[in-house]
Design a protein around this motif. Structure first.
Motif, short mmCIF file in Angstrom:
data_model
loop_
_atom_site.label_atom_id
_atom_site.label_comp_id
_atom_site.label_asym_id
_atom_site.label_seq_id
_atom_site.Cartn_x
_atom_site.Cartn_y
_atom_site.Cartn_z
N THR A 145 -14.43 -3.44 10.52
CA THR A 145 -14.55 -2.06 9.80
C THR A 145 -14.27 -1.67 8.31
N LEU A 146 -15.54 -0.86 8.42
CA LEU A 146 -15.06 -0.29 6.47
C LEU A 146 -15.09 -1.38 6.10
N ASN A 147 -15.23 -3.18 5.56
CA ASN A 147 -14.88 -4.00 5.04
C ASN A 147 -13.20 -4.21 4.43
N LYS A 148 -13.03 -4.01 6.70
CA LYS A 148 -11.71 -4.36 6.47
C LYS A 148 -11.34 -4.53 8.04
N TRP A 149 -10.56 -5.02 8.63
CA TRP A 149 -10.42 -6.06 9.61
C TRP A 149 -9.69 -5.14 10.58
N CYS A 150 -9.84 -4.59 11.30
CA CYS A 150 -8.96 -3.18 12.72
C CYS A 150 -8.27 -3.84 13.51
N VAL A 151 -7.30 -3.48 13.78
CA VAL A 151 -6.56 -4.20 15.01
C VAL A 151 -6.29 -2.88 15.70
N THR A 152 -6.82 -3.51 17.27
CA THR A 152 -6.79 -1.88 17.95
C THR A 152 -6.14 -1.97 19.08
N VAL A 153 -4.95 -1.90 20.07
CA VAL A 153 -4.39 -1.81 20.76
C VAL A 153 -4.99 -0.95 22.11
N TYR A 154 -5.84 -1.17 22.91
CA TYR A 154 -5.95 -0.25 24.20
C TYR A 154 -4.93 -0.36 25.38
N GLN A 155 -4.70 1.02 25.91
CA GLN A 155 -4.25 0.83 27.70
C GLN A 155 -5.20 1.16 28.11
N MET A 156 -5.61 0.17 29.14
CA MET A 156 -6.00 -0.13 30.60
C MET A 156 -5.88 0.87 31.14
N PRO A 157 -6.51 1.25 32.41
CA PRO A 157 -8.25 1.13 32.73
C PRO A 157 -9.49 1.64 31.50
N ASP A 158 -7.96 3.02 30.97
CA ASP A 158 -9.45 4.08 30.53
C ASP A 158 -9.67 3.81 29.04
N ARG A 159 -9.30 2.65 28.66
CA ARG A 159 -9.22 2.17 27.39
C ARG A 159 -9.04 3.63 25.77
N GLN A 160 -7.27 3.81 26.58
CA GLN A 160 -7.63 4.61 25.52
C GLN A 160 -6.34 4.03 24.13
N ILE A 161 -6.80 4.37 23.43
CA ILE A 161 -5.79 3.84 21.73
C ILE A 161 -4.77 4.20 21.22
N LEU A 162 -3.59 3.30 22.24
CA LEU A 162 -2.54 3.38 21.25
C LEU A 162 -2.43 3.60 20.09
N VAL A 163 -2.91 2.43 19.51
CA VAL A 163 -1.89 1.94 17.49
C VAL A 163 -3.65 0.70 16.75
N GLN A 164 -3.18 1.71 15.53
CA GLN A 164 -4.47 0.53 15.25
C GLN A 164 -3.93 0.44 13.41
N ASP A 165 -4.41 -0.97 13.08
CA ASP A 165 -3.80 -1.03 11.98
C ASP A 165 -4.54 -1.77 11.80
N PHE A 166 -5.15 -1.60 9.82
CA PHE A 166 -6.42 -2.43 9.04
C PHE A 166 -5.62 -3.25 8.01
N PHE A 167 -6.43 -4.02 8.34
CA PHE A 167 -5.97 -5.47 7.68
C PHE A 167 -7.61 -5.91 6.42
N PRO A 168 -6.91 -6.07 5.18
CA PRO A 168 -8.05 -7.08 4.45
C PRO A 168 -8.46 -8.62 4.58
N GLU A 169 -7.46 -8.84 5.03
CA GLU A 169 -7.41 -10.59 5.70
C GLU A 169 -7.53 -10.81 6.81
N ARG A 170 -8.92 -11.57 7.21
CA ARG A 170 -8.91 -11.44 8.88
C ARG A 170 -7.77 -12.07 9.48
N TRP A 171 -6.75 -13.38 8.81
CA TRP A 171 -5.75 -14.15 9.52
C TRP A 171 -4.95 -13.07 9.91
#
Length: 90
Positions: A31-57
């Protein structure tokens, strides 16, 4: 060996991981020229955490860290309950 400027074919794929209990999902997406890590709580997929990184690895490594922590949390809860049951025997 020379490194090509071309990206690999799977670089834009969304990667999803689920916890053992399937109560959380960790997703890595571009997303937006960065890699986004998102943690969802199931079953409603509520976002708990998002973090962005310049590199995929780095994003993939953080996603696996989140997954490991979430799975350990569940194990520690079970051990704590088992430990409390053992105390009742004495």
């Amino acid at each position: 060996m020379a490194v090509s400027g071309r990206r690999r074919f799977d670089d834009d794929k969304v990667v999803k991981y689920e916890t053992a209990e399937k109560d959380f999902e960790v997703e890595v997406s571009r997303t937006l020229n960065k890699w986004c890590v998102t943690v969802y709580q199931m079953p409603d997929r509520q976002i708990l955490v998002q973090d962005f990184f310049p590199e995929r690895w780095k994003a993939l490594a953080r996603a696996q860290d989140f997954l490991r922590l979430l799975n350990q949390r569940k194990k520690k809860e079970e051990e704590g309950l088992a430990g409390n049951r053992d105390d009742d025997d004495f």
